[in-house]
Write a protein that holds these residues in place. Structure first.
Motif, PDB file in Angstrom:
ATOM      1  N   ARG A  76      94.696  16.755 115.375  1.00  0.00           N
ATOM      2  CA  ARG A  76      94.728  15.766 116.454  1.00  0.00           C
ATOM      3  C   ARG A  76      93.305  15.274 116.682  1.00  0.00           C
ATOM      4  NH1 ARG A  76      94.383  14.519 121.969  1.00  0.00           N
ATOM      5  NH2 ARG A  76      96.209  13.345 122.741  1.00  0.00           N
ATOM      6  N   VAL A  77      93.125  13.967 116.625  1.00  0.00           N
ATOM      7  CA  VAL A  77      91.823  13.344 116.843  1.00  0.00           C
ATOM      8  C   VAL A  77      91.965  12.280 117.918  1.00  0.00           C
ATOM      9  CG1 VAL A  77      89.937  12.017 115.828  1.00  0.00           C
ATOM     10  CG2 VAL A  77      91.121  13.748 114.448  1.00  0.00           C
ATOM     11  N   ASP A  78      91.132  12.363 118.943  1.00  0.00           N
ATOM     12  CA  ASP A  78      91.128  11.361 120.015  1.00  0.00           C
ATOM     13  C   ASP A  78      89.713  10.842 120.161  1.00  0.00           C
ATOM     14  OD1 ASP A  78      91.321   9.825 122.305  1.00  0.00           O
ATOM     15  OD2 ASP A  78      92.588  11.259 123.361  1.00  0.00           O
ATOM     16  N   LYS A  79      89.512   9.572 119.841  1.00  0.00           N
ATOM     17  CA  LYS A  79      88.192   8.955 119.935  1.00  0.00           C
ATOM     18  C   LYS A  79      87.942   8.332 121.308  1.00  0.00           C
ATOM     19  CE  LYS A  79      88.799   6.545 116.081  1.00  0.00           C
ATOM     20  NZ  LYS A  79      88.460   5.638 114.951  1.00  0.00           N
ATOM     21  N   GLY A  80      88.822   8.651 122.275  1.00  0.00           N
ATOM     22  CA  GLY A  80      88.630   8.150 123.624  1.00  0.00           C
ATOM     23  C   GLY A  80      89.083   6.733 123.825  1.00  0.00           C
ATOM     24  N   ASP A  81      89.850   6.202 122.868  1.00  0.00           N
ATOM     25  CA  ASP A  81      90.292   4.811 122.972  1.00  0.00           C
ATOM     26  C   ASP A  81      91.762   4.704 123.372  1.00  0.00           C
ATOM     27  OD1 ASP A  81      91.516   5.737 120.698  1.00  0.00           O
ATOM     28  OD2 ASP A  81      90.573   4.309 119.324  1.00  0.00           O
ATOM     29  N   ASP A 314      97.242  19.709 125.158  1.00  0.00           N
ATOM     30  CA  ASP A 314      96.775  20.398 126.361  1.00  0.00           C
ATOM     31  C   ASP A 314      95.307  20.753 126.248  1.00  0.00           C
ATOM     32  OD1 ASP A 314      99.192  20.315 127.685  1.00  0.00           O
ATOM     33  OD2 ASP A 314      99.403  22.493 127.887  1.00  0.00           O
ATOM     34  N   TRP A 315      94.913  21.266 125.086  1.00  0.00           N
ATOM     35  CA  TRP A 315      93.524  21.707 124.950  1.00  0.00           C
ATOM     36  C   TRP A 315      92.562  20.523 125.022  1.00  0.00           C
ATOM     37  CZ3 TRP A 315      93.113  26.740 125.578  1.00  0.00           C
ATOM     38  CH2 TRP A 315      91.827  27.293 125.533  1.00  0.00           C
ATOM     39  N   ALA A 316      92.966  19.387 124.486  1.00  0.00           N
ATOM     40  CA  ALA A 316      92.129  18.194 124.594  1.00  0.00           C
ATOM     41  C   ALA A 316      91.946  17.794 126.057  1.00  0.00           C
ATOM     42  CB  ALA A 316      92.756  17.045 123.807  1.00  0.00           C
ATOM     43  N   ARG A 317      93.007  17.871 126.829  1.00  0.00           N
ATOM     44  CA  ARG A 317      92.891  17.543 128.256  1.00  0.00           C
ATOM     45  C   ARG A 317      91.962  18.521 128.965  1.00  0.00           C
ATOM     46  NH1 ARG A 317      98.291  16.358 131.658  1.00  0.00           N
ATOM     47  NH2 ARG A 317      98.305  14.680 130.087  1.00  0.00           N
ATOM     48  N   PHE A 318      92.062  19.797 128.593  1.00  0.00           N
ATOM     49  CA  PHE A 318      91.198  20.814 129.200  1.00  0.00           C
ATOM     50  C   PHE A 318      89.728  20.550 128.892  1.00  0.00           C
ATOM     51  CE2 PHE A 318      89.066  24.918 127.992  1.00  0.00           C
ATOM     52  CZ  PHE A 318      88.596  25.217 129.269  1.00  0.00           C
ATOM     53  N   VAL A 319      89.370  20.369 127.614  1.00  0.00           N
ATOM     54  CA  VAL A 319      87.945  20.218 127.292  1.00  0.00           C
ATOM     55  C   VAL A 319      87.393  18.909 127.821  1.00  0.00           C
ATOM     56  CG1 VAL A 319      87.994  21.778 125.328  1.00  0.00           C
ATOM     57  CG2 VAL A 319      88.427  19.346 124.955  1.00  0.00           C
ATOM     58  N   THR A 320      88.214  17.868 127.902  1.00  0.00           N
ATOM     59  CA  THR A 320      87.757  16.617 128.514  1.00  0.00           C
ATOM     60  C   THR A 320      87.429  16.838 129.983  1.00  0.00           C
ATOM     61  OG1 THR A 320      88.945  15.180 126.971  1.00  0.00           O
ATOM     62  CG2 THR A 320      88.449  14.270 129.139  1.00  0.00           C
ATOM     63  N   ALA A 321      88.315  17.534 130.693  1.00  0.00           N
ATOM     64  CA  ALA A 321      88.067  17.820 132.112  1.00  0.00           C
ATOM     65  C   ALA A 321      86.836  18.703 132.280  1.00  0.00           C
ATOM     66  CB  ALA A 321      89.293  18.486 132.725  1.00  0.00           C
ATOM     67  N   LEU A 322      86.686  19.678 131.406  1.00  0.00           N
ATOM     68  CA  LEU A 322      85.546  20.588 131.503  1.00  0.00           C
ATOM     69  C   LEU A 322      84.230  19.861 131.283  1.00  0.00           C
ATOM     70  CD1 LEU A 322      84.384  23.473 131.674  1.00  0.00           C
ATOM     71  CD2 LEU A 322      84.780  23.667 129.202  1.00  0.00           C
ATOM     72  N   MET A 323      84.121  19.163 130.166  1.00  0.00           N
ATOM     73  CA  MET A 323      82.841  18.546 129.805  1.00  0.00           C
ATOM     74  C   MET A 323      82.492  17.347 130.680  1.00  0.00           C
ATOM     75  SD  MET A 323      81.644  20.490 127.438  1.00  0.00           S
ATOM     76  CE  MET A 323      80.443  19.614 126.445  1.00  0.00           C
ATOM     77  N   SER A 324      83.486  16.736 131.324  1.00  0.00           N
ATOM     78  CA  SER A 324      83.204  15.604 132.211  1.00  0.00           C
ATOM     79  C   SER A 324      82.964  16.042 133.652  1.00  0.00           C
ATOM     80  CB  SER A 324      84.361  14.602 132.158  1.00  0.00           C
ATOM     81  OG  SER A 324      85.568  15.203 132.615  1.00  0.00           O
ATOM     82  N   GLY A 325      82.962  17.356 133.917  1.00  0.00           N
ATOM     83  CA  GLY A 325      82.590  17.854 135.237  1.00  0.00           C
ATOM     84  C   GLY A 325      83.717  17.978 136.232  1.00  0.00           C
ATOM     85  N   ALA A 382      79.592  15.458 123.570  1.00  0.00           N
ATOM     86  CA  ALA A 382      78.904  15.964 124.761  1.00  0.00           C
ATOM     87  C   ALA A 382      79.542  15.492 126.059  1.00  0.00           C
ATOM     88  CB  ALA A 382      77.432  15.561 124.722  1.00  0.00           C
ATOM     89  N   THR A 383      80.257  14.378 126.027  1.00  0.00           N
ATOM     90  CA  THR A 383      80.852  13.833 127.246  1.00  0.00           C
ATOM     91  C   THR A 383      82.268  14.334 127.484  1.00  0.00           C
ATOM     92  OG1 THR A 383      81.858  11.891 126.188  1.00  0.00           O
ATOM     93  CG2 THR A 383      79.536  11.719 126.860  1.00  0.00           C
ATOM     94  N   GLY A 384      82.912  14.859 126.445  1.00  0.00           N
ATOM     95  CA  GLY A 384      84.297  15.271 126.555  1.00  0.00           C
ATOM     96  C   GLY A 384      85.287  14.145 126.336  1.00  0.00           C
ATOM     97  N   GLN A 385      84.812  12.963 126.081  1.00  0.00           N
ATOM     98  CA  GLN A 385      85.720  11.823 125.917  1.00  0.00           C
ATOM     99  C   GLN A 385      86.356  11.790 124.535  1.00  0.00           C
ATOM    100  OE1 GLN A 385      86.559   9.955 128.639  1.00  0.00           O
ATOM    101  NE2 GLN A 385      85.306  11.608 129.518  1.00  0.00           N
ATOM    102  N   ARG A 386      85.688  12.363 123.559  1.00  0.00           N
ATOM    103  CA  ARG A 386      86.232  12.440 122.204  1.00  0.00           C
ATOM    104  C   ARG A 386      86.574  13.894 121.905  1.00  0.00           C
ATOM    105  NH1 ARG A 386      84.353   8.093 118.554  1.00  0.00           N
ATOM    106  NH2 ARG A 386      83.297   6.514 119.806  1.00  0.00           N
ATOM    107  N   THR A 387      87.755  14.137 121.368  1.00  0.00           N
ATOM    108  CA  THR A 387      88.180  15.512 121.090  1.00  0.00           C
ATOM    109  C   THR A 387      88.821  15.599 119.709  1.00  0.00           C
ATOM    110  OG1 THR A 387      90.369  15.182 122.097  1.00  0.00           O
ATOM    111  CG2 THR A 387      88.599  15.988 123.536  1.00  0.00           C
ATOM    112  N   VAL A 388      88.768  16.803 119.137  1.00  0.00           N
ATOM    113  CA  VAL A 388      89.412  17.044 117.861  1.00  0.00           C
ATOM    114  C   VAL A 388      89.964  18.455 117.858  1.00  0.00           C
ATOM    115  CG1 VAL A 388      87.273  17.834 116.744  1.00  0.00           C
ATOM    116  CG2 VAL A 388      89.150  16.965 115.340  1.00  0.00           C
ATOM    117  N   ALA A 389      91.135  18.629 117.268  1.00  0.00           N
ATOM    118  CA  ALA A 389      91.722  19.946 117.051  1.00  0.00           C
ATOM    119  C   ALA A 389      92.272  20.010 115.642  1.00  0.00           C
ATOM    120  CB  ALA A 389      92.841  20.217 118.059  1.00  0.00           C
ATOM    121  N   VAL A 390      91.935  21.067 114.938  1.00  0.00           N
ATOM    122  CA  VAL A 390      92.541  21.364 113.646  1.00  0.00           C
ATOM    123  C   VAL A 390      93.139  22.760 113.762  1.00  0.00           C
ATOM    124  CG1 VAL A 390      92.173  21.720 111.180  1.00  0.00           C
ATOM    125  CG2 VAL A 390      90.926  19.902 112.387  1.00  0.00           C
TER     126      VAL A 390
END
Length: 436
Positions: A76-81, A314-325, A382-390
């Motif tokens: 799963r790759v999310d480039k924040g778009d 779910d994990w992408a949502r978690f790390v986005t929330a974490l890294m964005s404060g 670094a911002t949490g807006q882009r995520t990747v899971a393998v």
């Protein structure tokens, strides 16, 4: 749980992941060279057809990994778009157990540490706990020299505590040969029978033992069990529907739970380092492809070090929330991202339950994890807006050189796609690792 990563690492490993780490790190130089050759331009955003080409490349690499012997992979790759790419590939023989889907529940292994660290840092922000607290104040009598080991040292692996996954008795439980249910206190007792590796705070050495202690401290501070703390403080606020901590001998019952596999005893034996105990093998029902189904091995030895179940979404949502404060105040997020050097020659650095990882396409933040039958790599910018899971439905199935090389190419491509950088060219052959 045990650590293995395709990016450089020389930390002490459990018996079962030493050989795997070697298999996956060997081909790094070839990919770095390929990435450097393609370093101009740096960004691909906005180019017509780029997204489709990237997805096609990821799909081909995922299929190559399965063709090389992996039971299944999810990417799963999310480039924040707002248009994430999800790729699923699976060996046909494994579909009789479960048909893999992009949002399946998955054992996350040591990614658990990032959630546990988040809970601990929330307690620090609430002034119920200090990073400088000696752990002996919270867990009297459980850990020798607890007056010299701080909460921070547990979080960033500088405590010197022996990693319990290397204890032979715990290893039997991890592989399913021992089916009894362990308590966290029993696992800690097994760990502290071994001498510490160094004086607290003087070096770095990855240790699952510290995170069991952190789980017990969080429970002591709050009066609530760790699984409830994760639900109340992270999963529920973020509406994570497939994320929970498995405890004791419990196993996930959801029809959306992926099955995991490890090589059978005959195929596993040549992949083990020479000092692995005789008879080391995973327990589970036999499968025709030379694997055993390890899905239902009880993970009571993992707990705060590696027993989270989640999904790629779910994990992408978690790390986005974490890294964005959204989960930690700025001061605690800064502490989490304050890193220490790992082993000599390793460019990666470890924070508080979060790793800063150097990849062929740039620096990312996150963690990786392994549990019997499951490997996962979860990273973000670094911002949490882009995520990747393998995610792969095996640990040691990737230790076979051809499979490991294909998996490495897939992970590099996924990370580079997340960062919108050119995907490194794979080596001409994936029949063997390109280094040692």
């Amino acid at each position: 749980m045990p650590r293995n990563t395709p990016y450089p690492r020389r930390a002490r490993q459990t018996y079962l992941t030493l050989a795997l780490a070697t298999a996956l790190t060997g081909s790094l130089t070839a990919y770095e060279t390929s990435a450097a050759a393609q370093d101009t331009p740096h960004t691909l955003t906005g180019r017509p057809g780029v997204a489709a080409a990237q997805e096609a490349r990821l799909t081909a690499l995922a299929q190559r990994t399965v063709d090389a012997g992996a039971p299944g992979v999810i990417v799963r790759v999310d480039k924040g778009d707002g248009r994430p790419t999800e790729v699923v590939r699976q060996a046909s023989w494994s579909k009789a157990d479960h048909v893999l889907a992009a949002n399946d529940e998955f054992r996350m292994g040591s990614n658990t540490k990032t959630m546990v660290a988040t809970v601990v840092l929330q307690l620090v922000a609430e002034r119920r706990l200090k990073l400088s607290d000696p752990i002996g104040e919270w867990l009297p009598g459980l850990i020798p020299n607890g007056a010299a080991i701080t909460v921070r040292m547990l979080l960033n692996h500088t405590s010197g505590l022996f990693d319990y996954t290397e204890d032979p008795d715990v290893l039997k439980a991890f592989t399913g040969q021992d089916t009894r249910v362990w308590t966290p206190e029993e696992v800690l007792a097994a760990a502290v029978q071994h001498d510490p590796l160094f004086a607290p705070g003087t070096k770095y050495s990855y240790s699952n033992t510290g995170y069991l202690a952190l789980g017990l401290i969080a429970e002591k501070v709050t009066g609530h069990i760790l699984g409830d703390l994760v639900q109340q403080r992270i999963a529920a606020p973020l509406h994570l529907k497939n994320t929970y901590l498995v405890t004791g001998a419990d196993t996930a019952k959801s029809p959306a739970f992926a099955h995991g596999y490890e090589p059978d005893a005959a195929r596993l034996a040549p992949l083990l380092p020479p000092y692995a105990p005789a008879g080391t093998a995973f327990a589970g029902p036999a499968r025709s492809a030379g694997y055993v189904d390890t899905t239902w091995i009880n993970n009571s030895t993992e707990w705060a070090a590696g027993a989270m179940v989640s999904s790629a979404r779910d994990w992408a949502r978690f790390v986005t929330a974490l890294m964005s404060g959204k989960l930690l105040p700025p001061a605690q997020l800064k502490e989490m991202r304050t890193t220490v050097a790992e082993e000599s020659g390793n460019p990666n650095r470890y924070g508080l339950g979060l790793e800063r990882v150097v990849t062929p396409c740039g620096t990312v933040w996150g963690h990786d994890g392994q549990a019997p039958g499951f490997s996962s790599w979860d990273y973000t910018d670094a911002t949490g807006q882009r995520t990747v899971a393998v995610l792969a439905t095996t640990i040691f199935g990737l230790a076979v050189p051809k499979t490991g090389s294909a998996g490495k190419a897939l992970l590099n491509a996924a990370v580079c796609t997340m960062l919108d950088k050119p995907i490194p060219a794979a080596p001409a052959s994936t029949s063997a690792p390109t280094g040692s």
